[in-house]
Each structure stands twice: as structure tokens, then as C-alpha cells.
Design an enzyme around this catalytic site. Structure first.
Site, PDB file in Angstrom:
ATOM      1  N   CYS A 140       0.820  -1.210   0.000  1.00 35.06           N
ATOM      2  CA  CYS A 140       0.000   0.000   0.000  1.00 35.06           C
ATOM      3  C   CYS A 140       0.858   1.265   0.000  1.00 35.06           C
ATOM      4  O   CYS A 140       0.650   2.185  -0.799  1.00 35.06           O
ATOM      5  CB  CYS A 140      -0.930  -0.013   1.207  1.00 35.06           C
ATOM      6  N   HIS A 220      -2.159   5.462   6.443  1.00 35.00           N
ATOM      7  CA  HIS A 220      -0.767   5.871   6.656  1.00 35.00           C
ATOM      8  C   HIS A 220      -0.657   7.347   6.235  1.00 35.00           C
ATOM      9  O   HIS A 220      -1.370   7.793   5.339  1.00 35.00           O
ATOM     10  CB  HIS A 220       0.188   5.092   5.744  1.00 35.00           C
TER      11      HIS A 220
HETATM   12  P1  NAD Z   1      -5.176 -10.921   6.089  1.00 34.34           P
HETATM   13  O1  NAD Z   1      -4.525 -11.616   7.217  1.00 34.34           O
HETATM   14  O2  NAD Z   1      -6.249  -9.925   6.353  1.00 34.34           O
HETATM   15  O3  NAD Z   1      -5.807 -12.000   5.079  1.00 34.34           O
HETATM   16  C1  NAD Z   1      -5.108 -13.158   4.685  1.00 34.34           C
HETATM   17  C2  NAD Z   1      -6.129 -14.271   4.500  1.00 34.34           C
HETATM   18  O4  NAD Z   1      -5.454 -15.438   4.037  1.00 34.34           O
HETATM   19  C3  NAD Z   1      -6.838 -14.670   5.792  1.00 34.34           C
HETATM   20  O5  NAD Z   1      -8.208 -14.834   5.502  1.00 34.34           O
HETATM   21  C4  NAD Z   1      -6.212 -16.011   6.168  1.00 34.34           C
HETATM   22  O6  NAD Z   1      -7.118 -16.853   6.849  1.00 34.34           O
HETATM   23  C5  NAD Z   1      -5.878 -16.576   4.793  1.00 34.34           C
HETATM   24  N1  NAD Z   1      -4.792 -17.559   4.798  1.00 34.34           N
HETATM   25  C6  NAD Z   1      -3.984 -17.939   5.827  1.00 34.34           C
HETATM   26  N2  NAD Z   1      -3.102 -18.863   5.403  1.00 34.34           N
HETATM   27  C7  NAD Z   1      -3.362 -19.071   4.087  1.00 34.34           C
HETATM   28  C8  NAD Z   1      -2.777 -19.900   3.106  1.00 34.34           C
HETATM   29  N3  NAD Z   1      -1.757 -20.693   3.369  1.00 34.34           N
HETATM   30  N4  NAD Z   1      -3.274 -19.852   1.853  1.00 34.34           N
HETATM   31  C9  NAD Z   1      -4.300 -19.033   1.542  1.00 34.34           C
HETATM   32  N5  NAD Z   1      -4.889 -18.215   2.448  1.00 34.34           N
HETATM   33  C10 NAD Z   1      -4.424 -18.244   3.699  1.00 34.34           C
HETATM   34  O7  NAD Z   1      -4.002 -10.282   5.223  1.00 34.34           O
HETATM   35  P2  NAD Z   1      -4.089  -9.024   4.262  1.00 34.34           P
HETATM   36  O8  NAD Z   1      -3.924  -7.804   5.074  1.00 34.34           O
HETATM   37  O9  NAD Z   1      -5.263  -9.158   3.364  1.00 34.34           O
HETATM   38  O10 NAD Z   1      -2.734  -9.190   3.451  1.00 34.34           O
HETATM   39  C11 NAD Z   1      -2.639 -10.039   2.338  1.00 34.34           C
HETATM   40  C12 NAD Z   1      -1.463  -9.598   1.505  1.00 34.34           C
HETATM   41  O11 NAD Z   1      -1.696  -8.257   1.072  1.00 34.34           O
HETATM   42  C13 NAD Z   1      -0.122  -9.568   2.249  1.00 34.34           C
HETATM   43  O12 NAD Z   1       0.892  -9.837   1.313  1.00 34.34           O
HETATM   44  C14 NAD Z   1      -0.024  -8.114   2.690  1.00 34.34           C
HETATM   45  O13 NAD Z   1       1.296  -7.687   2.913  1.00 34.34           O
HETATM   46  C15 NAD Z   1      -0.630  -7.417   1.493  1.00 34.34           C
HETATM   47  N6  NAD Z   1      -1.160  -6.073   1.761  1.00 34.34           N
HETATM   48  C16 NAD Z   1      -1.861  -5.839   2.913  1.00 34.34           C
HETATM   49  C17 NAD Z   1      -2.328  -4.557   3.147  1.00 34.34           C
HETATM   50  C18 NAD Z   1      -3.050  -4.199   4.410  1.00 34.34           C
HETATM   51  O14 NAD Z   1      -2.906  -3.086   4.854  1.00 34.34           O
HETATM   52  N7  NAD Z   1      -3.811  -5.088   4.998  1.00 34.34           N
HETATM   53  C19 NAD Z   1      -2.112  -3.548   2.213  1.00 34.34           C
HETATM   54  C20 NAD Z   1      -1.458  -3.846   1.025  1.00 34.34           C
HETATM   55  C21 NAD Z   1      -0.975  -5.125   0.817  1.00 34.34           C
END
Ligand code: NAD
Length: 338
Positions: A140, A220
Site C-alpha cells: 500500500c 498511513h
Molecule cells: P489478512 O490476514 O487480512 O488475510 C489473509 C487471509 O489469508 C486470511 O483470511 C487467512 O485466513 C488466509 N490464509 C492464511 N493462510 C493461508 C494460506 N496458506 N493460503 C491461503 N490463504 C491463507 O491479510 P491481508 O492484510 O489481506 O494481506 C494479504 C497480503 O496483502 C499480504 O501480502 C499483505 O502484505 C498485502 N497487503 C496488505 C495490506 C493491508 O494493509 N492489509 C495492504 C497492502 C498489501
């Protein structure tokens, strides 16, 4: 129709799933579930097919009464592109599974650049991903920085950029992380990883960043100092930002005094989940002193990468130009197009 599956249905996966469902050229074939949770019940109520991430999940989800269509492997047999929105650093485990299934994949910013060797922000390098098999949508903060710096670089040009990031501690539904009452240097050693991450997308200037976490869950806030290549006035910078896609300009004098005002704006606009997809710059903060420009930039961490994921799917699939894809995505999500 591009057939899309989503592996990982959390903060990012849920939003991207709804965005995929809004695209006329995409079909959401299904999302994966890990263990019983109300978010999967709601997904099912919306008509989103569920697949279990593994056999153990299949049993637990079926025992909870969920209608599970199969496992991740079954989902992969039915899609052209998988969007991996699993927790950061899971991509390394998942990449060979996608390769074996012969499915194109979009990863997220929690993975290293080296996982795909191609980091993506639609308005900066859409063409680099056309027809490729894998791409990583950057984080992000990196997305917000790339959009803003790319706009300025296309205008007066950039020699160096410096950014200090006040990072939200965690997402609103995550009760396990803090801080509650501290400012955490993230990390204590400098620079932070965001500068090199920007340079995995943009080239031709130097970026140094430092970051700390603050006790908030919404947005942020970046303080930017940019040394310009050519002399420019505030108006030139504002025009460059206004003409770039997915940028929003707000003003303190109109009531935007804090990140809370940006969240309130999203609520008042009736945006789904109060999402702000745009990188948001305070117009009145844009200031030029000598050859340096200054500005404040806000990034809604839960939402900013959603349009990038949609464009990444189109880039991998081919058949669209950058401008065509960005326009289609923005229209579907209600993002004003410059
Ligand atoms: P999150 O924890 O909210 O969601 C991840 C999901 O994946 C959960 O539902 C979890 O149960 C599931 N999960 C767990 N193990 C798994 C597996 N082995 N295979 C498939 N699914 C599985 O995480 P998020 O915040 O959505 O982040 C996901 C990605 O996006 C990460 O790479 C993160 O760095 C990136 N990201 C997050 C944000 C943020 O602010 N939340 C912003 C930009 C990018």
C-alpha cells in the site's frame, strides 16, 4: 471472460473479490476458505463459491455447514488467473502450486520483489506485465509513493525523494497487533524498505524513506520532500498530481484536517467498506522552497491496491492497453478519471 480465483480472503482478498465481480470482462470463480468464519458465510450469501485452502480446511468448513466446492487445486483447474492474497511470505509456498497448475498469478506486497522479479503499479509499468505469468502488486505505501512520485517525475522531474512514513499500526479488525500507547520505530535502522521497493517499479531517481508505527488503524501518512529536476511552482505540481490517475487532492481549509476526515469522506461518499482507492495529497501542503517540494500524502492501506490487482489481472491476460484497463477499472469502482 477472464476466469479469476482468489487464494486468501482477508482484508485485501475480500475487497479484490468484490472488485472482480464488478468487471464486465472477469468472472470470480471462487475464493479459498481456511476455517469457519462469518466472512465466508457472508461471501456464500453473496453467491461467491468457496474452496478449501487444504484438506483440513475442507473438513472443518463442511462440518460448519458451508457449501465447499473443492480444494485450492480444484479452483486452480477452473481459473486463468489466481490472485494470491494470503498472508505475507506465503507466496513462496504457493508459487510452485500455481506453476504446476499452469495458472497465472498476482501476488501482493507482503512478498519479496524476487518472488516474481516484477513489481507492479498500473500507471507506472503496466506494459512490463503484459502477457507475463506472474506479477507482484506492491504494498500500500509503495503504491501511494509510486503514483505520487511518478506524477511529479512526469512533470518537473525528480532528482531525489525523501519520505517519512507514519504507519497505521494494524488493520481495524486485527486485535492481535499494537502498539496501543507508543510510537514504534519501524525499523530503528535506516533507511526503511519502502525506498528500495519504490525503485523496483520506478527508475531514474533516488528515494530514501524512514518509518514509524502509530496507534491508529486508519491510513498511513507520508511527509514527502522531493528535490525537483527543473524549477517548478506549486501550481505545476498540483496540475501534475491532478492529471494522474487514482490521485485525490483535498484541502485543510475545506475541513480535511486529519486522516479521520479522509475516512469520513469515504463514508459520506458511500464507498463500499469506506474505501479510498486514491492516493490522497493535501493540496495546501504542496509547497516549493528553492528546488525542493514538500507535501503530505495519505494512503488507505486496505483499499489502495484493489484497482492495481484488477489491472494486474488484465496485464497478465493481455489484450488491453494501460489506459484502457485503468479506465475500465476506475469506472467500475467509481474512481473519478482525470
Ligand atoms: P489478512 O490476514 O487480512 O488475510 C489473509 C487471509 O489469508 C486470511 O483470511 C487467512 O485466513 C488466509 N490464509 C492464511 N493462510 C493461508 C494460506 N496458506 N493460503 C491461503 N490463504 C491463507 O491479510 P491481508 O492484510 O489481506 O494481506 C494479504 C497480503 O496483502 C499480504 O501480502 C499483505 O502484505 C498485502 N497487503 C496488505 C495490506 C493491508 O494493509 N492489509 C495492504 C497492502 C498489501
Amino acid at each position: 471472460m477472464i476466469r479469476v480465483g482468489i487464494n486468501g480472503y482477508g482484508t485485501i482478498g475480500k475487497r479484490v473479490a468484490d472488485a472482480v465481480r464488478k468487471q464486465k470482462d472477469m468472472e470470480l470463480v471462487g475464493v479459498t476458505a481456511v476455517h469457519p468464519h462469518y466472512k465466508y458465510t457472508l461471501a456464500q450469501q453473496k453467491g461467491i463459491p468457496l474452496y478449501a485452502v487444504e484438506m483440513k480446511s475442507l473438513e472443518a468448513m463442511r462440518a460448519s455447514g458451508a457449501n465447499i466446492r473443492g480444494t485450492l487445486n480444484d479452483l486452480l483447474q477452473r481459473v486463468d488467473v489466481v490472485i494470491d492474497a494470503s498472508p505475507g511470505d506465503t507466496g513462496e509456498t504457493n508459487k510452485p502450486i500455481y506453476e504446476q497448475a499452469g495458472v497465472k498469478a498476482v501476488f501482493q506486497g507482503g512478498e519479496e520483489h524476487g518472488l516474481t522479479g516484477l513489481s507492479f503499479v498500473a500507471q507506472c509499468n503496466f506494459e512490463d506485465a503484459v502477457g507475463k505469468s506472474m506479477v507482484r502488486v506492491v504494498s500500500c505505501n509503495t503504491t501511494g509513493l509510486c503514483r505520487t512520485l511518478n506524477a511529479i517525475n512526469k512533470g518537473p522531474g525528480i532528482s531525489t525523494a525523501r519520505a517519512v512514513l507514519a504507519r497505521r499500526a494494524t488493520d481495524p479488525d486485527d486485535v492481535k497487533k499494537g502498539p496501543i500507547d507508543a510510537v514504534v520505530l519501524d525499523p530503528t535502522t535506516l533507511p526503511s524498505h519502502h525506498g528500495p521497493d519504490v525503485l523496483s517499479v520506478l527508475k531514474g531517481f533516488d528515494v530514501v524513506t524512514m518509518a514509524f508505527k502509530i496507534p491508529t488503524t486508519h491510513l498511513h501518512l507520508h511527509s514527502l520532500i522531493i528535490t525537483l529536476k527543473k524549477p517548478a511552482a506549486k501550481e505545476d505540481l498540483v496540475a501534475a498530481l491532478q492529471h494522474a490517475p487514482r490521485m485525490m487532492l483535498v484541502e485543510g481549509k475545506a475541513g480535511f484536517k486529519s486522516t479521520a476526515s479522509i475516512m469520513d469522506l469515504a463514508r459520506e461518499m458511500g464507498r463500499p467498506r469506506n474505501d479510498i482507492y486514491e492516493a490522497t495529497v493535501w493540496k495546501d501542503s504542496v509547497t516549493v522552497v528553492g528546488s525542493d517540494a514538500y507535501m503530505f500524502l495519505a494512503v488507505h492501506q486496505e483499499a489502495i491496491v484493489v484497482p492495481e490487482n484488477i489491472d494486474a489481472v488484465r496485464a497478465l491476460s493481455g489484450g488491453y492497453s494501460r489506459d484502457q484497463s485503468i479506465k475500465l477499472t476506475d469506472e467500475s469502482l467509481g474512481i473519478p478519471h482525470p
